[in-house]
Design a protein around this motif. Structure first.
Motif, PDB file in Angstrom:
ATOM      1  N   ALA A   1       0.828  -1.206   0.000  1.00 21.61           N
ATOM      2  CA  ALA A   1       0.000   0.000   0.000  1.00 21.61           C
ATOM      3  C   ALA A   1       0.865   1.260   0.000  1.00 21.61           C
ATOM      4  O   ALA A   1       0.504   2.279  -0.616  1.00 21.61           O
ATOM      5  CB  ALA A   1      -0.929  -0.013   1.217  1.00 21.61           C
ATOM      6  N   VAL A   2       2.010   1.210   0.674  1.00 19.64           N
ATOM      7  CA  VAL A   2       2.921   2.358   0.666  1.00 19.64           C
ATOM      8  C   VAL A   2       3.385   2.634  -0.767  1.00 19.64           C
ATOM      9  O   VAL A   2       3.369   3.786  -1.233  1.00 19.64           O
ATOM     10  CB  VAL A   2       4.133   2.095   1.579  1.00 19.64           C
ATOM     11  CG1 VAL A   2       5.213   3.154   1.360  1.00 19.64           C
ATOM     12  CG2 VAL A   2       3.702   2.081   3.040  1.00 19.64           C
ATOM     13  N   LEU A   3       3.788   1.567  -1.473  1.00 20.15           N
ATOM     14  CA  LEU A   3       4.245   1.742  -2.852  1.00 20.15           C
ATOM     15  C   LEU A   3       3.107   2.208  -3.751  1.00 20.15           C
ATOM     16  O   LEU A   3       3.293   3.048  -4.642  1.00 20.15           O
ATOM     17  CB  LEU A   3       4.832   0.438  -3.380  1.00 20.15           C
ATOM     18  CG  LEU A   3       6.088  -0.069  -2.681  1.00 20.15           C
ATOM     19  CD1 LEU A   3       6.573  -1.350  -3.340  1.00 20.15           C
ATOM     20  CD2 LEU A   3       7.183   0.982  -2.703  1.00 20.15           C
ATOM     21  N   ARG A   4       1.932   1.663  -3.507  1.00 23.03           N
ATOM     22  CA  ARG A   4       0.765   2.057  -4.304  1.00 23.03           C
ATOM     23  C   ARG A   4       0.475   3.543  -4.098  1.00 23.03           C
ATOM     24  O   ARG A   4       0.125   4.260  -5.044  1.00 23.03           O
ATOM     25  CB  ARG A   4      -0.439   1.210  -3.902  1.00 23.03           C
ATOM     26  CG  ARG A   4      -1.669   1.419  -4.764  1.00 23.03           C
ATOM     27  CD  ARG A   4      -1.418   0.986  -6.183  1.00 23.03           C
ATOM     28  NE  ARG A   4      -2.668   0.983  -6.945  1.00 23.03           N
ATOM     29  CZ  ARG A   4      -2.718   0.982  -8.259  1.00 23.03           C
ATOM     30  NH1 ARG A   4      -1.587   0.984  -8.955  1.00 23.03           N
ATOM     31  NH2 ARG A   4      -3.865   0.979  -8.904  1.00 23.03           N
ATOM     32  N   GLY A   5       0.639   4.011  -2.844  1.00 23.74           N
ATOM     33  CA  GLY A   5       0.428   5.423  -2.553  1.00 23.74           C
ATOM     34  C   GLY A   5       1.435   6.327  -3.227  1.00 23.74           C
ATOM     35  O   GLY A   5       1.185   7.526  -3.413  1.00 23.74           O
ATOM     36  N   GLN A   6       2.582   5.758  -3.591  1.00 25.61           N
ATOM     37  CA  GLN A   6       3.606   6.524  -4.307  1.00 25.61           C
ATOM     38  C   GLN A   6       3.399   6.482  -5.820  1.00 25.61           C
ATOM     39  O   GLN A   6       4.224   6.997  -6.570  1.00 25.61           O
ATOM     40  CB  GLN A   6       4.991   5.952  -3.961  1.00 25.61           C
ATOM     41  CG  GLN A   6       5.372   6.094  -2.486  1.00 25.61           C
ATOM     42  CD  GLN A   6       6.647   5.345  -2.139  1.00 25.61           C
ATOM     43  OE1 GLN A   6       7.202   4.627  -2.977  1.00 25.61           O
ATOM     44  NE2 GLN A   6       7.099   5.497  -0.902  1.00 25.61           N
ATOM     45  N   GLY A   7       2.307   5.858  -6.230  1.00 22.06           N
ATOM     46  CA  GLY A   7       1.996   5.792  -7.652  1.00 22.06           C
ATOM     47  C   GLY A   7       2.670   4.649  -8.385  1.00 22.06           C
ATOM     48  O   GLY A   7       2.636   4.619  -9.626  1.00 22.06           O
ATOM     49  N   ARG A   8       3.283   3.706  -7.639  1.00 17.47           N
ATOM     50  CA  ARG A   8       3.936   2.582  -8.297  1.00 17.47           C
ATOM     51  C   ARG A   8       2.884   1.596  -8.795  1.00 17.47           C
ATOM     52  O   ARG A   8       1.884   1.330  -8.123  1.00 17.47           O
ATOM     53  CB  ARG A   8       4.893   1.859  -7.333  1.00 17.47           C
ATOM     54  CG  ARG A   8       5.832   2.778  -6.590  1.00 17.47           C
ATOM     55  CD  ARG A   8       6.629   3.671  -7.531  1.00 17.47           C
ATOM     56  NE  ARG A   8       7.449   2.891  -8.448  1.00 17.47           N
ATOM     57  CZ  ARG A   8       8.682   2.464  -8.167  1.00 17.47           C
ATOM     58  NH1 ARG A   8       9.237   2.792  -7.004  1.00 17.47           N
ATOM     59  NH2 ARG A   8       9.372   1.774  -9.034  1.00 17.47           N
ATOM     60  N   ASP A   9       3.114   1.025  -9.950  1.00 23.96           N
ATOM     61  CA  ASP A   9       2.136   0.115 -10.553  1.00 23.96           C
ATOM     62  C   ASP A   9       2.735  -1.285 -10.663  1.00 23.96           C
ATOM     63  O   ASP A   9       3.754  -1.478 -11.337  1.00 23.96           O
ATOM     64  CB  ASP A   9       1.727   0.619 -11.939  1.00 23.96           C
ATOM     65  CG  ASP A   9       0.324   0.156 -12.316  1.00 23.96           C
ATOM     66  OD1 ASP A   9      -0.321  -0.517 -11.475  1.00 23.96           O
ATOM     67  OD2 ASP A   9      -0.124   0.459 -13.436  1.00 23.96           O
ATOM     68  N   PHE A  10       2.133  -2.202  -9.985  1.00 26.15           N
ATOM     69  CA  PHE A  10       2.573  -3.604 -10.007  1.00 26.15           C
ATOM     70  C   PHE A  10       1.413  -4.458  -9.517  1.00 26.15           C
ATOM     71  O   PHE A  10       0.340  -3.942  -9.178  1.00 26.15           O
ATOM     72  CB  PHE A  10       3.824  -3.811  -9.136  1.00 26.15           C
ATOM     73  CG  PHE A  10       3.608  -3.446  -7.684  1.00 26.15           C
ATOM     74  CD1 PHE A  10       3.229  -4.390  -6.743  1.00 26.15           C
ATOM     75  CD2 PHE A  10       3.781  -2.132  -7.255  1.00 26.15           C
ATOM     76  CE1 PHE A  10       3.030  -4.044  -5.421  1.00 26.15           C
ATOM     77  CE2 PHE A  10       3.588  -1.777  -5.936  1.00 26.15           C
ATOM     78  CZ  PHE A  10       3.206  -2.734  -5.012  1.00 26.15           C
ATOM     79  N   ARG A  11       1.596  -5.744  -9.458  1.00 23.53           N
ATOM     80  CA  ARG A  11       0.567  -6.664  -8.980  1.00 23.53           C
ATOM     81  C   ARG A  11       1.149  -7.550  -7.886  1.00 23.53           C
ATOM     82  O   ARG A  11       2.348  -7.852  -7.886  1.00 23.53           O
ATOM     83  CB  ARG A  11       0.020  -7.528 -10.127  1.00 23.53           C
ATOM     84  CG  ARG A  11      -0.682  -6.714 -11.212  1.00 23.53           C
ATOM     85  CD  ARG A  11      -1.969  -6.090 -10.683  1.00 23.53           C
ATOM     86  NE  ARG A  11      -2.651  -5.298 -11.691  1.00 23.53           N
ATOM     87  CZ  ARG A  11      -2.554  -3.983 -11.832  1.00 23.53           C
ATOM     88  NH1 ARG A  11      -1.764  -3.291 -11.006  1.00 23.53           N
ATOM     89  NH2 ARG A  11      -3.224  -3.347 -12.762  1.00 23.53           N
ATOM     90  N   LEU A  12       0.268  -7.980  -6.980  1.00 16.71           N
ATOM     91  CA  LEU A  12       0.648  -8.881  -5.893  1.00 16.71           C
ATOM     92  C   LEU A  12      -0.330 -10.046  -5.875  1.00 16.71           C
ATOM     93  O   LEU A  12      -1.538  -9.852  -5.731  1.00 16.71           O
ATOM     94  CB  LEU A  12       0.620  -8.134  -4.547  1.00 16.71           C
ATOM     95  CG  LEU A  12       0.780  -8.994  -3.279  1.00 16.71           C
ATOM     96  CD1 LEU A  12       2.152  -9.663  -3.256  1.00 16.71           C
ATOM     97  CD2 LEU A  12       0.579  -8.135  -2.023  1.00 16.71           C
ATOM     98  N   HIS A  13       0.187 -11.266  -6.045  1.00 17.07           N
ATOM     99  CA  HIS A  13      -0.638 -12.464  -5.965  1.00 17.07           C
ATOM    100  C   HIS A  13      -0.288 -13.240  -4.699  1.00 17.07           C
ATOM    101  O   HIS A  13       0.901 -13.416  -4.383  1.00 17.07           O
ATOM    102  CB  HIS A  13      -0.432 -13.353  -7.199  1.00 17.07           C
ATOM    103  CG  HIS A  13      -1.073 -12.799  -8.434  1.00 17.07           C
ATOM    104  ND1 HIS A  13      -1.014 -13.430  -9.663  1.00 17.07           N
ATOM    105  CD2 HIS A  13      -1.806 -11.668  -8.628  1.00 17.07           C
ATOM    106  CE1 HIS A  13      -1.670 -12.718 -10.551  1.00 17.07           C
ATOM    107  NE2 HIS A  13      -2.172 -11.643  -9.955  1.00 17.07           N
ATOM    108  N   ILE A  14      -1.314 -13.678  -3.996  1.00 11.41           N
ATOM    109  CA  ILE A  14      -1.138 -14.386  -2.730  1.00 11.41           C
ATOM    110  C   ILE A  14      -1.768 -15.766  -2.863  1.00 11.41           C
ATOM    111  O   ILE A  14      -2.966 -15.902  -3.105  1.00 11.41           O
ATOM    112  CB  ILE A  14      -1.785 -13.602  -1.570  1.00 11.41           C
ATOM    113  CG1 ILE A  14      -1.074 -12.250  -1.407  1.00 11.41           C
ATOM    114  CG2 ILE A  14      -1.726 -14.407  -0.281  1.00 11.41           C
ATOM    115  CD1 ILE A  14      -1.723 -11.324  -0.407  1.00 11.41           C
TER     116      ILE A  14
END
Length: 396
Positions: A236-249
């Motif tokens: 969420a921190v990275l997402r808040g910085q505008g970084r675009d990626f995916r996380l699969h769990i």
């Protein structure tokens, strides 16, 4: 007499069975590594509260390891600790049945390979039915870690000390686990033999991924120990910085629903974070080939099989520096962060996205093949068996 040593694998509490087909798959892998080199049989005793009309139920089958005998017993519902002796007795009776079945269909073992902190009934059955047979003892259990606090109780400690002292060899899956066991006063003849990985199943993709968003992958049972919530907060921190990626769990566990709610709270929608549930080995191997980086943020560990599988798949790894993980992940194959340090985890993920670290996928694969392959792990166990039988002169 056959040239092959007859080895009885006897897990104490973890092995795939009808109650949980995924239980202790890493223990079964150890048996599979030895199967091409020795005459292997497996005995596993499990409590099954679903048994109603019978006290014991014996299931005999054959699989990749050879003959497998699973004996289930109906446990007494005894919450009061002293009355648990009744279940020790039932385990003992179930074990005697299993040994008789093995003798009639397979024979008597030359050596017994115990896996995981053994129950009292198991040791009593060995002394009664297999007296004088040498045994080695393999430990995977993370309960010895101080952070876990599960290694407690006078009787448990006394039994474990007896097993460690009497075993011809005690193999731990990491040097760190050996040191922790020794810190509890458990003195024995230790050797390190890691968990095994099917390098024929877990292997790198033929061609690198291109044209898709970077994909981080996490695999676990989704328990508090694995600290998946910390991974989500770092994402969420990275997402808040505008970084675009995916996380699969990948995985199931008691934390799944709360983690899904946390993802929503953190504004990590399904398009960004996906919970894929439990997957079998073949499906997991394919998922790993589609990922760009593996992430494990546990509070404590021994030698996680998922990291070894990721390395065999050529994946860079981000993991917390706990347990034996530092023995797996080197500077050229991954990034280690302090446990619980979400800022450090977020930075490591950011470094992967930016290409600020140079990680060698081929080195990860090579390390897995040289240390965790079935051929390497099986060879180490076979040498131990041969050494034990030579020194004790007990081959039947």
């Amino acid at each position: 007499m056959s040239d092959k040593i007859k080895v009885l694998f006897w897990p104490g509490c973890w092995y795939p069975d009808r109650l949980d087909p995924g239980n202790g798959i890493f223990v079964r892998r150890h048996a599979e590594t030895v199967a091409p080199l020795a005459d292997v049989a497996v005995l596993y005793i499990a409590a099954d509260a679903g048994l109603k009309k019978q006290t014991y139920d014996c299931d005999v089958s054959r699989d990749e390891t050879g003959l497998a005998v699973r004996v289930y017993f109906r446990p007494f519902p005894v919450p009061w600790r002293p009355l648990r002796l009744f279940n020790v007795w039932r385990y003992f009776r179930a074990a005697r049945r299993g040994i008789r079945t093995l003798r009639s269909g397979w024979g008597t073992p030359d050596i017994v390979h115990l896996q995981v902190n053994p129950p009292w009934g198991q040791i009593a059955a060995i002394k009664a039915s297999l007296p004088g047979r040498p045994f080695i003892f393999t430990e995977h259990w993370s309960g010895y870690h101080r952070a876990s606090g599960e290694f407690r109780g006078f009787f448990r400690k006394r039994l474990t000390a007896w097993v460690v002292r009497r075993a011809f060899a005690v193999t731990t899956v990491s040097r760190n686990l050996q040191e922790i066991m020794e810190s509890h006063g458990l003195r024995g003849r230790y050797r390190v033999v890691p968990n095994a990985v099917r390098c024929d199943l877990f292997y790198p993709a033929a061609t690198p991924r291109s044209g898709s968003l970077p994909l981080f992958l996490h695999v676990s049972r989704l328990t508090p120990l694995k600290n998946v919530a910390g991974i989500l907060r770092a994402a969420a921190v990275l997402r808040g910085q505008g970084r675009d990626f995916r996380l699969h769990i990948v995985g199931e566990g008691k934390d799944r629903k709360s983690l899904e709610k946390l993802a929503v709270t953190l504004s990590l929608g399904e398009a960004f974070v996906r919970f894929l549930g439990r997957k079998d080995e073949a499906a997991l191997a394919e998922i790993m080939r589609q990922a760009d980086c593996f992430v494990l943020f546990s509070h404590y560990e021994n030698l996680p099989c998922v990291i070894s599988e990721a390395m065999a798949s050529g994946l860079p790894v981000i993991a917390s520096r706990v347990g034996g993980i530092a023995e797996q992940v080197q500077a050229e194959t991954g990034i280690l962060v302090p446990p619980g340090d979400e800022a450090a985890l977020a930075k490591a993920m950011s470094d992967i996205l930016d290409g600020n670290v140079s990680l060698d996928r081929r080195a990860a694969r090579r390390f897995a093949e040289e240390n965790y392959s079935y051929a390497e792990v099986g060879k180490r166990f076979l040498l131990l068996y041969q050494e034990a039988l030579k020194k004790t002169g007990s081959r039947s």
